[in-house]
Design an enzyme around this catalytic site. Structure first.
Site, PDB file in Angstrom:
ATOM      1  N   ASP A  40     -25.690 -25.651 -19.293  1.00  0.00           N
ATOM      2  CA  ASP A  40     -24.909 -26.837 -18.918  1.00  0.00           C
ATOM      3  C   ASP A  40     -24.694 -26.962 -17.417  1.00  0.00           C
ATOM      4  O   ASP A  40     -24.283 -28.021 -16.941  1.00  0.00           O
ATOM      5  CB  ASP A  40     -23.549 -26.795 -19.630  1.00  0.00           C
ATOM      6  N   SER A  59     -21.602 -24.802 -32.587  1.00  0.00           N
ATOM      7  CA  SER A  59     -22.223 -25.927 -33.319  1.00  0.00           C
ATOM      8  C   SER A  59     -23.126 -25.422 -34.452  1.00  0.00           C
ATOM      9  O   SER A  59     -23.083 -25.949 -35.576  1.00  0.00           O
ATOM     10  CB  SER A  59     -23.000 -26.844 -32.375  1.00  0.00           C
ATOM     11  N   ARG A  86     -32.808 -21.563 -19.941  1.00  0.00           N
ATOM     12  CA  ARG A  86     -32.749 -23.029 -20.044  1.00  0.00           C
ATOM     13  C   ARG A  86     -32.305 -23.627 -18.708  1.00  0.00           C
ATOM     14  O   ARG A  86     -32.704 -24.719 -18.336  1.00  0.00           O
ATOM     15  CB  ARG A  86     -31.793 -23.446 -21.178  1.00  0.00           C
ATOM     16  N   HIS A 130     -21.199 -16.838 -20.406  1.00  0.00           N
ATOM     17  CA  HIS A 130     -21.753 -17.019 -21.759  1.00  0.00           C
ATOM     18  C   HIS A 130     -21.252 -15.902 -22.663  1.00  0.00           C
ATOM     19  O   HIS A 130     -21.047 -14.780 -22.196  1.00  0.00           O
ATOM     20  CB  HIS A 130     -23.286 -17.019 -21.740  1.00  0.00           C
ATOM     21  N   HIS A 153     -18.004 -25.299 -25.048  1.00  0.00           N
ATOM     22  CA  HIS A 153     -19.364 -25.328 -25.628  1.00  0.00           C
ATOM     23  C   HIS A 153     -20.117 -26.511 -24.992  1.00  0.00           C
ATOM     24  O   HIS A 153     -20.217 -26.594 -23.774  1.00  0.00           O
ATOM     25  CB  HIS A 153     -19.221 -25.424 -27.161  1.00  0.00           C
TER      26      HIS A 153
HETATM   27  N1  CMX Z   1     -15.003 -19.298 -15.159  1.00  0.00           N
HETATM   28  C1  CMX Z   1     -13.820 -18.642 -15.144  1.00  0.00           C
HETATM   29  N2  CMX Z   1     -13.496 -17.674 -16.022  1.00  0.00           N
HETATM   30  C2  CMX Z   1     -14.429 -17.345 -16.934  1.00  0.00           C
HETATM   31  C3  CMX Z   1     -15.683 -17.959 -16.992  1.00  0.00           C
HETATM   32  C4  CMX Z   1     -15.956 -18.981 -16.063  1.00  0.00           C
HETATM   33  N3  CMX Z   1     -17.094 -19.666 -16.067  1.00  0.00           N
HETATM   34  N4  CMX Z   1     -16.381 -17.420 -18.010  1.00  0.00           N
HETATM   35  C5  CMX Z   1     -15.583 -16.490 -18.584  1.00  0.00           C
HETATM   36  N5  CMX Z   1     -14.395 -16.455 -17.934  1.00  0.00           N
HETATM   37  C6  CMX Z   1     -13.219 -15.673 -18.278  1.00  0.00           C
HETATM   38  C7  CMX Z   1     -12.772 -16.043 -19.697  1.00  0.00           C
HETATM   39  O1  CMX Z   1     -12.006 -17.256 -19.695  1.00  0.00           O
HETATM   40  C8  CMX Z   1     -11.986 -14.826 -20.098  1.00  0.00           C
HETATM   41  O2  CMX Z   1     -10.718 -14.915 -19.456  1.00  0.00           O
HETATM   42  P1  CMX Z   1      -9.394 -14.318 -20.159  1.00  0.00           P
HETATM   43  O3  CMX Z   1      -9.634 -12.854 -20.246  1.00  0.00           O
HETATM   44  O4  CMX Z   1      -8.306 -14.729 -19.250  1.00  0.00           O
HETATM   45  O5  CMX Z   1      -9.318 -14.971 -21.509  1.00  0.00           O
HETATM   46  C9  CMX Z   1     -12.770 -13.699 -19.419  1.00  0.00           C
HETATM   47  O6  CMX Z   1     -13.538 -14.314 -18.361  1.00  0.00           O
HETATM   48  C10 CMX Z   1     -13.721 -12.987 -20.360  1.00  0.00           C
HETATM   49  O7  CMX Z   1     -14.550 -13.959 -20.984  1.00  0.00           O
HETATM   50  P2  CMX Z   1     -16.039 -13.588 -21.455  1.00  0.00           P
HETATM   51  O8  CMX Z   1     -15.908 -12.523 -22.495  1.00  0.00           O
HETATM   52  O9  CMX Z   1     -16.898 -13.319 -20.294  1.00  0.00           O
HETATM   53  O10 CMX Z   1     -16.529 -14.967 -22.061  1.00  0.00           O
HETATM   54  P3  CMX Z   1     -16.288 -15.546 -23.527  1.00  0.00           P
HETATM   55  O11 CMX Z   1     -17.357 -15.004 -24.410  1.00  0.00           O
HETATM   56  O12 CMX Z   1     -14.882 -15.377 -23.960  1.00  0.00           O
HETATM   57  O13 CMX Z   1     -16.520 -17.097 -23.274  1.00  0.00           O
HETATM   58  C11 CMX Z   1     -17.609 -19.010 -22.372  1.00  0.00           C
HETATM   59  C12 CMX Z   1     -17.805 -17.632 -23.031  1.00  0.00           C
HETATM   60  C13 CMX Z   1     -18.956 -19.688 -22.276  1.00  0.00           C
HETATM   61  C14 CMX Z   1     -16.688 -19.842 -23.256  1.00  0.00           C
HETATM   62  C15 CMX Z   1     -17.002 -18.795 -20.955  1.00  0.00           C
HETATM   63  O14 CMX Z   1     -17.909 -18.100 -20.157  1.00  0.00           O
HETATM   64  C16 CMX Z   1     -16.611 -20.105 -20.290  1.00  0.00           C
HETATM   65  O15 CMX Z   1     -15.495 -20.592 -20.502  1.00  0.00           O
HETATM   66  N6  CMX Z   1     -17.512 -20.692 -19.448  1.00  0.00           N
HETATM   67  C17 CMX Z   1     -17.274 -21.988 -18.846  1.00  0.00           C
HETATM   68  C18 CMX Z   1     -17.516 -23.090 -19.851  1.00  0.00           C
HETATM   69  C19 CMX Z   1     -18.987 -23.237 -20.160  1.00  0.00           C
HETATM   70  O16 CMX Z   1     -19.817 -23.300 -19.268  1.00  0.00           O
HETATM   71  N7  CMX Z   1     -19.304 -23.347 -21.437  1.00  0.00           N
HETATM   72  C20 CMX Z   1     -20.706 -23.641 -21.888  1.00  0.00           C
HETATM   73  C21 CMX Z   1     -21.383 -22.430 -22.543  1.00  0.00           C
HETATM   74  C22 CMX Z   1     -22.760 -22.810 -23.048  1.00  0.00           C
HETATM   75  C23 CMX Z   1     -22.680 -23.740 -24.212  1.00  0.00           C
HETATM   76  O17 CMX Z   1     -22.176 -23.346 -25.282  1.00  0.00           O
HETATM   77  O18 CMX Z   1     -23.076 -24.914 -24.087  1.00  0.00           O
END
Ligand code: CMX
Length: 439
Positions: free
Chosen positions: A372, A241, A326, A317, A271
């Site tokens: 979140d 964002s 937070r 994250h 996000h």
């Molecule tokens: N559950 C399951 N798998 C997860 C995970 C979770 N909560 N968090 C990361 N992973 C996975 C990723 O999908 C990725 O899988 P692949 O290798 O198959 O693609 C792997 O772990 C590595 O990811 P990462 O480098 O640790 O995380 P990213 O920087 O790529 O992504 C985020 C960060 C937040 C998108 C991810 O942790 C996620 O999807 N979390 C759940 C959704 C969420 O809570 N989002 C809110 C974040 C805060 C915000 O912006 O508001």
């Protein structure tokens, strides 16, 4: 007492000098390397954006102009009878870098109150949208509808020098921030409360008014809104964002275009939308398992979620590598006000179970909860059970950070963003030139 605008004006000159000096004398200093994995993998960790107002440390979490969330809870002024900081204070602080007094906060409340009336054309636009359109879509549309009234765009068209850009940008930002709580409340009341709107109360501060217009006049909920709106306000510049707002604004698109686009990014489930996804998922857990599950049941449920190819919402994250402060601030609020609430117990149990599972799975770089994972349960407890609205409140808060930065970006004359993209052939060429990886 100087107004916020007068105070901000005193900050522009010294900051311009610092930025110009750095750029002129040290523009060629190399500060980071970039590898192929980062280019393919979402530009993770590349230091390539300039942000004035906050910084995210992987271990420590967010610092707003050097201050942690507990620092701000201690130092920012409180509304009478309230125990959480006023969002007016964080906006003042993010913009100027000076801690405001209570009177400074009141003058921001008053400034926003004066600018808060929603124009008839906006109301007409909002009333034309089907009520089952997702609240985030309605929110982004409403912000975009206000673009018609942009002072920045009008001044730009009339002819304005670059050094003055920040001024009408400041005006647009104040106009927009003033209107966001009522826009959010109208979306909520129209979708879920039969279109029975509640007029703002001029005696209330910005966050309490948000609560009031939603239909929740409870001092404890006022305080939750204040906390919520402060902690979601900024998370440095690289998140979707914030970066979107910055990118769109860099084309000299005004605050309405930039903010509306930012909200389209916040609406993604990876996000900001994760806050509604968390609540939806917790409700599924409780429905499927017949109430508060045991830790053993949760363990299996979490694994089933992962095995079905879904993420555990609210966990992980891109930058953080520890529990999000937070999350901690919201947990403390829950421990104080709703320690025995069933859904809070589930959230707490997930906190005990999920990190171990994510570590065992070995994919997520950060197994800890983010903001979140906690916000929905607090809103639900006080009666906002329609979780599709949650990301809109995130947006109301996030506006303060990204729009404060947008004013700074125009004050500093930051350039249009234009990174270089590369083709697969170029990447393969670089890969060939690199020394063979160690076996
Ligand atoms: N559950 C399951 N798998 C997860 C995970 C979770 N909560 N968090 C990361 N992973 C996975 C990723 O999908 C990725 O899988 P692949 O290798 O198959 O693609 C792997 O772990 C590595 O990811 P990462 O480098 O640790 O995380 P990213 O920087 O790529 O992504 C985020 C960060 C937040 C998108 C991810 O942790 C996620 O999807 N979390 C759940 C959704 C969420 O809570 N989002 C809110 C974040 C805060 C915000 O912006 O508001």
């Amino acid at each position: 007492m100087a107004s916020l605008k007068e105070k901000f004006m005193t900050k522009i000159g010294p900051m311009r000098e610092r930025v110009q000096k750095l750029n002129k004398e040290f523009g060629n200093v190399v500060v980071d390397d970039v590898n192929i994995g980062q280019i393919i993998g979402g530009m993770r960790d590349i230091r390539s954006m300039f942000w004035v107002i906050s910084d995210l440390d992987p271990q420590e979490g967010i610092r707003f102009r050097g201050y942690t969330i507990p620092d701000l809870q201690a130092k920012l002024p409180k509304a009478p009878g309230g125990s959480e900081p006023m969002p007016e204070g964080i906006f003042y602080f993010l913009l100027t870098g000076e801690l405001p007094t209570y009177d400074d906060c009141v003058s921001v409340t008053e400034e926003w109150r004066k600018r808060s009336a929603l124009p008839a054309h906006l109301i007409k636009t909002m009333e034309a949208v089907p009520t089952d359109t997702h609240p985030m879509t309605q929110f982004a549309m409403a912000i975009l509808a206000l673009q018609r009234d942009s002072k920045f765009t009008a001044k730009y068209r009339a002819g304005m020098s670059k050094g003055d850009y920040w001024d009408p940008m400041f005006e647009d930002v104040m106009d927009l921030l003033a209107k966001l709580p009522e826009i959010a409340a109208r979306i909520y009341r129209r979708a879920y409360k039969g279109g029975h709107y509640i007029a703002p109360d001029p005696k209330l501060d910005w966050a309490a008014n948000q609560a009031h217009m939603l239909g929740l006049d409870k001092p404890e909920f006022y305080d939750l809104m204040r906390l919520y709106l402060v902690i979601h306000s900024d998370h440095e510049g690289g998140n979707v964002s914030a970066h979107t707002c910055h990118l769109v604004g860099s084309a000299l698109s005004d605050a309405y275009y930039s903010m509306s686009a930012a909200m389209d990014g916040l609406a993604g489930p990876l996000h900001g939308l994760a806050n509604q996804e968390v609540l939806r998922w917790i409700m599924d857990v409780m429905k499927d398992l017949g109430g508060v599950p045991t830790k053993e049941q949760l363990h299996k449920y979490l694994w089933d979620t992962l095995k079905s190819g879904k993420v555990i919402p609210g966990y992980g994250h891109a930058v953080l590598r520890k529990t999000d402060p937070r999350y901690v601030a919201q947990r403390e609020f829950a421990l104080k006000h709703l320690p025995n609430y069933d859904m809070f117990r589930v959230v707490s149990d997930i906190y005990e179970v999920a990190p171990k599972i994510l570590i065992e799975q070995g994919k997520a770089k950060n197994p800890w909860p983010n903001v979140d994972a906690h916000s929905g349960v607090l809103l639900y407890y006080y009666g906002i059970t329609e979780y599709d609205i949650y990301t809109v409140f995130f947006g109301v808060s996030r506006a303060m950070g990204i729009l404060a930065q947008l004013i700074w970006s125009r004050a500093l004359g930051l350039a249009i963003e234009r990174p270089k993209s590369v083709l697969i052939e170029w990447l393969e060429e670089q890969a060939k030139k690199a020394p063979a990886p160690a076996k």
